[in-house]
Write a protein that holds these residues in place. Structure first.
Motif, PDB file in Angstrom:
ATOM      1  N   SER A  42      19.481 -51.356   0.803  1.00 64.21           N
ATOM      2  CA  SER A  42      20.556 -50.524   0.265  1.00 64.21           C
ATOM      3  C   SER A  42      21.040 -51.129  -1.051  1.00 64.21           C
ATOM      4  O   SER A  42      20.790 -52.299  -1.342  1.00 64.21           O
ATOM      5  CB  SER A  42      21.702 -50.395   1.275  1.00 64.21           C
ATOM      6  OG  SER A  42      22.079 -51.655   1.800  1.00 64.21           O
ATOM      7  N   GLY A 227      25.344 -50.595   5.296  1.00 65.88           N
ATOM      8  CA  GLY A 227      24.113 -50.204   4.607  1.00 65.88           C
ATOM      9  C   GLY A 227      22.872 -50.666   5.342  1.00 65.88           C
ATOM     10  O   GLY A 227      22.911 -51.603   6.156  1.00 65.88           O
ATOM     11  N   THR A 372      28.848 -41.663   4.908  1.00 64.75           N
ATOM     12  CA  THR A 372      30.232 -42.073   5.138  1.00 64.75           C
ATOM     13  C   THR A 372      30.756 -41.493   6.446  1.00 64.75           C
ATOM     14  O   THR A 372      31.593 -42.110   7.112  1.00 64.75           O
ATOM     15  CB  THR A 372      31.118 -41.646   3.960  1.00 64.75           C
ATOM     16  OG1 THR A 372      30.508 -42.091   2.731  1.00 64.75           O
ATOM     17  CG2 THR A 372      32.506 -42.253   4.058  1.00 64.75           C
ATOM     18  N   ARG A 378      30.771 -46.953   3.634  1.00 65.25           N
ATOM     19  CA  ARG A 378      29.796 -46.606   2.601  1.00 65.25           C
ATOM     20  C   ARG A 378      30.428 -46.102   1.301  1.00 65.25           C
ATOM     21  O   ARG A 378      29.768 -46.104   0.269  1.00 65.25           O
ATOM     22  CB  ARG A 378      28.818 -45.547   3.131  1.00 65.25           C
ATOM     23  CG  ARG A 378      28.020 -45.970   4.354  1.00 65.25           C
ATOM     24  CD  ARG A 378      27.130 -47.167   4.114  1.00 65.25           C
ATOM     25  NE  ARG A 378      26.355 -47.522   5.294  1.00 65.25           N
ATOM     26  CZ  ARG A 378      25.111 -47.137   5.514  1.00 65.25           C
ATOM     27  NH1 ARG A 378      24.485 -46.397   4.618  1.00 65.25           N
ATOM     28  NH2 ARG A 378      24.487 -47.510   6.612  1.00 65.25           N
ATOM     29  N   SER A 385      29.047 -40.584   0.746  1.00 62.28           N
ATOM     30  CA  SER A 385      27.749 -41.030   0.239  1.00 62.28           C
ATOM     31  C   SER A 385      26.676 -40.231   0.968  1.00 62.28           C
ATOM     32  O   SER A 385      26.611 -40.255   2.192  1.00 62.28           O
ATOM     33  CB  SER A 385      27.568 -42.534   0.487  1.00 62.28           C
ATOM     34  OG  SER A 385      26.286 -42.956   0.078  1.00 62.28           O
TER      35      SER A 385
END
Length: 537
Positions: A42, A227, A372, A378, A385
């Motif tokens: 990520s 992530g 999210t 996030r 996201s």
């Protein structure tokens, strides 16, 4: 010098390294990229306030895999997060099929889309409860599944015997038509099957759709808090706690072979790294055979087998930073971590036919992640996201849409395809485009920049269809991690059981290396398997 050198730090390579370190081996992992993880990484490359996953994102196989569970990664910082609902498939009429964590809630929602469909879904889940865990043990263990075979056979008999086999071997369209009255159940299954390259009419496609949907029903489709890279970080921390070493920015250019045995590797800088016991390769089959190992060190038939190696489809992906949640028109979709986007089963068949004929689909089937929603860490509160991807041909023969995409994937073609993907979302969520703060486009050629194992975004290490599975993966043989070179083991998704972040390919390679290192393995297992391989091929 190390007991074992592992080429590549994707999840399979790191799982293999961890298991060898658990056995007391001195292990060194060499990674070409600046950061570990392969497809499990990520970054903040879309917007500095948003975490985006580069490739893989949701991990039903990771949380369900006996291999991953045995590593107890929660002791090394991994935290799973779940969205309120697992999966949604919004319909053009404003309704939505939703896979909830509670089977009864899923059934109730499907009943509203088709009378009796809730009971049909619960029958499929009952089949999972009778056979699911035994199936996972067989699927994620070494092939052939000698230890798991009897428990699996007993469980399958309890679940219905040959009727279970008939159900799972059916095309997913056939299963949907036979079991459901409304569109919801069939679309949840067909969309799940399309996480592989199984089309609605593919024999055995029902098995993929059923497996992934039932994993969601039983375990959810969770994400690592913070992530995808946090899953990799936990694997690295665990390895280092056991004395293993990881070196990034260290591409391997060849496996050193002498007298038919792997002795170590050579890096791009010219460094020779000796492996006293084994080399494990978490790389694609084409990168290993004829690449890291020259054809002169391999049996002649393997070259022709690799010429026939079949990749899974190429991928086109867009990441977005949104100023607010997606304004879905359908109820329930906003609660799901994963969303499948297609008007219906016939559209999925049309998409699949266009792919099969080498055309960029006019109506892409899209997999979308509301990150999210699944993990509030996030992005800032009140934002989202998001990513979505679709498949395209490796070799583009034409564009079924209006944009004249040729497969050059220059700036014009990237933008045109990203706009096409956005249009799919916009039709089901009017106002989506107004919330886009930033976006990142990842066209097929760009995937290999992140991970050399993903040429054009082929995410599964090769097709998941029957002609390249089990004893046929990656080529006709034994379906095992052993290679024609003694002491060299294939530890990537190119080996059985294939794609997905479950760690089984790496675990099988580690177990094979350990078995062959024992005196009985050197005397009996190695020559025995070689003789059987020659007999079969």
């Amino acid at each position: 010098m190390a007991d074992a050198v592992v080429i590549g730090s994707g999840p399979n390579g790191l799982v293999a390294a961890n298991l060898l370190a658990d056995a007391g081996w001195d292990v060194e992992v060499l990674e070409a990229q600046p950061d570990p993880g392969g497809a499990v990484r990520s970054d903040r490359g879309v917007h500095p306030d948003y975490v985006s996953d580069l490739c893989s994102a949701f991990y039903p196989l990771g949380v369900a895999s006996p291999v991953m569970r045995a590593l107890r990664l929660q002791e090394h910082g991994l935290r799973w997060r779940h969205a309120p609902a697992v999966l949604a498939h919004p319909l053009p009429d404003g309704r939505s099929a939703v896979l909830e964590r509670d089977p009864q809630a899923t059934a109730a929602g499907l009943d509203a889309l088709g009378a009796g469909d809730g009971a049909a879904w619960l029958r499929l889940y009952e089949m999972w409860e009778k056979v699911g865990e035994e199936l996972l043990a067989a699927l994620f263990g070494p092939f052939p599944p000698v230890r798991a075979a009897l428990p699996l056979a007993a469980a399958a008999r309890r679940a219905g015997g040959l009727r279970v086999l008939r159900t799972l071997l059916a095309p997913v369209r056939t299963l949907g038509e036979q079991e459901f009255a409304g569109p919801g159940g069939p679309l949840l299954l067909a969309g799940s099957a399309l996480h592989t390259d199984a089309f609605p009419e593919t024999t055995g496609g029902a098995a993929y759709g059923w497996l992934l949907a039932m994993l969601g029903q039983r375990y959810g489709w969770p994400v690592p808090e913070g992530g995808a890279g946090e899953l990799t970080a936990a694997l690295v921390r665990r390895l280092e706690s056991r004395g293993g070493r990881l070196r990034c920015d260290t591409p391997v250019t060849s496996v050193v072979v002498r007298n038919g045995r792997a002795l170590g590797v050579r890096t791009a800088s010219g460094e020779a790294v000796r492996a006293r016991r084994a080399v494990l390769a978490d790389v694609s089959a084409p990168a290993l055979y004829g690449g890291l190992v020259g054809w002169s060190d391999l049996p002649a038939p393997l070259r022709e087998d690799m010429r026939r190696f079949h990749w899974d489809n190429a991928t086109f992906k867009v990441d977005w930073a949104l100023s607010g949640p997606i304004p879905w028109a359908s109820d329930g979709t906003a609660r799901a971590g994963t969303v499948h986007l297609s008007p219906g089963m016939d559209a999925l068949t049309g998409y699949s036919a266009q792919l099969a004929s080498g055309h960029v689909p006019s109506e892409p089937f899209a997999l979308l992640g509301q990150m999210t929603t699944a993990d509030p860490a996030r992005s800032p509160a009140g934002t989202e996201s998001v990513w979505a991807y679709t498949h395209v041909p490796h070799e583009v023969g034409g564009d079924a849409g209006p944009d004249g995409i040729t497969g050059a994937w220059d700036e014009r073609e990237r933008v045109a395809m990203a706009d096409r993907l956005e249009s799919v979302v916009e039709r089901l969520a009017p106002g989506f485009r107004d919330r886009v703060t930033a976006r990142r486009i990842i066209a097929p050629p760009m995937f290999s920049e992140h991970d050399a194992n993903l040429p054009n975004g082929a995410l599964n290490g090769g097709t998941g269809l029957a002609h390249q599975q089990f004893v046929l993966r990656p080529v006709p043989g034994l379906g095992r991690a052993e290679t024609p070179v003694a002491g060299l083991f294939l530890a990537s998704a190119a080996a059985h059981p294939g794609g997905g972040v479950h760690g089984a390919c790496g675990a099988n390679a580690a177990r094979a290396a350990l078995a062959h290192d024992r005196p009985a393995g050197r005397l009996l297992l190695t020559p025995g398997l070689e003789g059987l391989r020659r007999l079969l091929t």
